[in-house]
Design a protein around this motif. Structure first.
Motif, PDB file in Angstrom:
ATOM      1  N   TRP A  41       3.268 -15.084   9.315  1.00  0.00           N
ATOM      2  CA  TRP A  41       2.908 -16.000  10.386  1.00  0.00           C
ATOM      3  C   TRP A  41       3.749 -17.271  10.309  1.00  0.00           C
ATOM      4  CZ3 TRP A  41      -1.711 -13.810  12.521  1.00  0.00           C
ATOM      5  CH2 TRP A  41      -2.021 -14.294  13.795  1.00  0.00           C
ATOM      6  N   THR A  42       4.008 -17.715   9.109  1.00  0.00           N
ATOM      7  CA  THR A  42       4.905 -18.839   8.864  1.00  0.00           C
ATOM      8  C   THR A  42       5.654 -18.530   7.569  1.00  0.00           C
ATOM      9  OG1 THR A  42       3.485 -20.208   7.453  1.00  0.00           O
ATOM     10  CG2 THR A  42       3.182 -20.436   9.842  1.00  0.00           C
ATOM     11  N   PRO A  43       6.779 -19.208   7.350  1.00  0.00           N
ATOM     12  CA  PRO A  43       7.535 -18.910   6.131  1.00  0.00           C
ATOM     13  C   PRO A  43       6.870 -19.414   4.857  1.00  0.00           C
ATOM     14  CG  PRO A  43       8.586 -20.682   7.354  1.00  0.00           C
ATOM     15  CD  PRO A  43       7.465 -20.166   8.204  1.00  0.00           C
ATOM     16  N   LEU A  44       5.848 -20.239   4.966  1.00  0.00           N
ATOM     17  CA  LEU A  44       5.247 -20.847   3.778  1.00  0.00           C
ATOM     18  C   LEU A  44       3.894 -20.257   3.396  1.00  0.00           C
ATOM     19  CD1 LEU A  44       6.202 -24.563   4.518  1.00  0.00           C
ATOM     20  CD2 LEU A  44       7.443 -22.873   3.148  1.00  0.00           C
ATOM     21  N   GLU A  45       3.419 -19.294   4.167  1.00  0.00           N
ATOM     22  CA  GLU A  45       2.152 -18.627   3.856  1.00  0.00           C
ATOM     23  C   GLU A  45       2.419 -17.191   3.426  1.00  0.00           C
ATOM     24  OE1 GLU A  45      -0.564 -18.700   7.150  1.00  0.00           O
ATOM     25  OE2 GLU A  45      -0.321 -20.843   7.439  1.00  0.00           O
ATOM     26  N   ALA A  46       1.532 -16.664   2.597  1.00  0.00           N
ATOM     27  CA  ALA A  46       1.628 -15.245   2.238  1.00  0.00           C
ATOM     28  C   ALA A  46       1.443 -14.411   3.500  1.00  0.00           C
ATOM     29  CB  ALA A  46       0.569 -14.894   1.211  1.00  0.00           C
ATOM     30  N   PRO A  47       2.140 -13.291   3.615  1.00  0.00           N
ATOM     31  CA  PRO A  47       2.012 -12.474   4.826  1.00  0.00           C
ATOM     32  C   PRO A  47       0.702 -11.697   4.866  1.00  0.00           C
ATOM     33  CG  PRO A  47       3.407 -11.358   3.248  1.00  0.00           C
ATOM     34  CD  PRO A  47       3.101 -12.717   2.666  1.00  0.00           C
ATOM     35  N   GLN A  48       0.314 -11.334   6.092  1.00  0.00           N
ATOM     36  CA  GLN A  48      -0.742 -10.340   6.240  1.00  0.00           C
ATOM     37  C   GLN A  48      -0.067  -9.001   5.963  1.00  0.00           C
ATOM     38  OE1 GLN A  48      -0.547 -12.922   8.754  1.00  0.00           O
ATOM     39  NE2 GLN A  48      -2.095 -13.841   7.465  1.00  0.00           N
ATOM     40  N   ARG A  49      -0.759  -8.117   5.286  1.00  0.00           N
ATOM     41  CA  ARG A  49      -0.192  -6.817   4.928  1.00  0.00           C
ATOM     42  C   ARG A  49      -1.083  -5.713   5.487  1.00  0.00           C
ATOM     43  NH1 ARG A  49       3.863  -7.722   1.309  1.00  0.00           N
ATOM     44  NH2 ARG A  49       3.717  -9.642   0.101  1.00  0.00           N
ATOM     45  N   GLY A  50      -0.474  -4.870   6.297  1.00  0.00           N
ATOM     46  CA  GLY A  50      -1.196  -3.743   6.873  1.00  0.00           C
ATOM     47  C   GLY A  50      -1.877  -4.099   8.183  1.00  0.00           C
ATOM     48  N   ARG A  51      -2.140  -3.065   8.944  1.00  0.00           N
ATOM     49  CA  ARG A  51      -2.728  -3.269  10.269  1.00  0.00           C
ATOM     50  C   ARG A  51      -4.049  -4.011  10.228  1.00  0.00           C
ATOM     51  NH1 ARG A  51      -1.642   2.647  12.929  1.00  0.00           N
ATOM     52  NH2 ARG A  51       0.531   2.266  13.563  1.00  0.00           N
ATOM     53  N   SER A  52      -4.909  -3.706   9.271  1.00  0.00           N
ATOM     54  CA  SER A  52      -6.236  -4.341   9.271  1.00  0.00           C
ATOM     55  C   SER A  52      -6.126  -5.845   9.045  1.00  0.00           C
ATOM     56  CB  SER A  52      -7.164  -3.693   8.243  1.00  0.00           C
ATOM     57  OG  SER A  52      -6.637  -3.836   6.942  1.00  0.00           O
ATOM     58  N   GLU A  53      -5.247  -6.290   8.148  1.00  0.00           N
ATOM     59  CA  GLU A  53      -5.065  -7.729   7.939  1.00  0.00           C
ATOM     60  C   GLU A  53      -4.421  -8.386   9.155  1.00  0.00           C
ATOM     61  OE1 GLU A  53      -3.220  -9.063   4.318  1.00  0.00           O
ATOM     62  OE2 GLU A  53      -4.487  -7.784   3.076  1.00  0.00           O
ATOM     63  N   ILE A  54      -3.478  -7.691   9.781  1.00  0.00           N
ATOM     64  CA  ILE A  54      -2.823  -8.235  10.976  1.00  0.00           C
ATOM     65  C   ILE A  54      -3.847  -8.408  12.095  1.00  0.00           C
ATOM     66  CG2 ILE A  54      -1.140  -7.743  12.803  1.00  0.00           C
ATOM     67  CD1 ILE A  54       0.563  -6.353  10.555  1.00  0.00           C
ATOM     68  N   VAL A  55      -4.646  -7.383  12.334  1.00  0.00           N
ATOM     69  CA  VAL A  55      -5.665  -7.458  13.389  1.00  0.00           C
ATOM     70  C   VAL A  55      -6.687  -8.557  13.080  1.00  0.00           C
ATOM     71  CG1 VAL A  55      -7.583  -6.203  14.473  1.00  0.00           C
ATOM     72  CG2 VAL A  55      -5.355  -5.097  14.189  1.00  0.00           C
ATOM     73  N   ALA A  56      -7.091  -8.686  11.825  1.00  0.00           N
ATOM     74  CA  ALA A  56      -8.043  -9.738  11.452  1.00  0.00           C
ATOM     75  C   ALA A  56      -7.458 -11.126  11.709  1.00  0.00           C
ATOM     76  CB  ALA A  56      -8.446  -9.593   9.991  1.00  0.00           C
ATOM     77  N   ALA A  57      -6.191 -11.328  11.359  1.00  0.00           N
ATOM     78  CA  ALA A  57      -5.548 -12.626  11.592  1.00  0.00           C
ATOM     79  C   ALA A  57      -5.419 -12.904  13.088  1.00  0.00           C
ATOM     80  CB  ALA A  57      -4.178 -12.667  10.917  1.00  0.00           C
ATOM     81  N   TRP A  58      -5.026 -11.893  13.860  1.00  0.00           N
ATOM     82  CA  TRP A  58      -4.959 -12.047  15.313  1.00  0.00           C
ATOM     83  C   TRP A  58      -6.346 -12.411  15.861  1.00  0.00           C
ATOM     84  CZ3 TRP A  58      -1.738  -9.832  19.581  1.00  0.00           C
ATOM     85  CH2 TRP A  58      -0.372  -9.839  19.260  1.00  0.00           C
TER      86      TRP A  58
END
Length: 132
Positions: A41-58
């Protein structure tokens, strides 16, 4: 092995990405990504990994947004990587404040046209707070 994308296939993916965001349905983003995708999401945060984390962040982002408008300009397509400049306008649900977000994204794709690594750098008209 690299699986090249084209300007048209990247544009189609960006269209679907924008429609998913503007639909205000986070689950609509899931089919755009591999099951093990990284979403930075930004270069300074850990990434979301996998669809479930991406959907949760969205979901966390979209629950605070309405009247989302997404547009983009493709800057580069090389091999399996696309780069785009994007702009979004939205309204905060809680305050009614109109927000503008301007950013650049880099998306890497697998052989099925799914994004396996997504990185973005953006700035928001909100003062002192990120747009998501």
């Amino acid at each position: 092995m690299e699986h090249p994308i084209t300007h048209d296939t990247f544009g189609d993916w960006l269209d679907r990405y924008g429609r998913a965001w503007m639909s205000e349905r986070p689950e609509a983003a899931a089919p755009l990504f591999t099951t093990d995708a990284e979403y930075h999401w930004t270069p300074l945060e850990a990434p979301q990994r996998g669809r479930s984390e991406i959907v949760a962040a969205w979901g966390q982002a979209i629950e605070r947004q309405r009247d989302i408008r997404f547009r983009y300009e493709i800057l580069s397509v090389e091999g399996a990587t696309g780069v785009a400049h994007w702009r979004t306008s939205l309204v905060r649900r809680d305050s009614g404040e109109a927000i503008e977000v301007d950013g650049v994204l880099v998306a890497d794709f697998d052989g099925d046209g799914l994004c396996c690594r997504f990185r973005e750098w953006w700035h928001s008209s909100e003062s002192g707070e990120c747009a998501r």
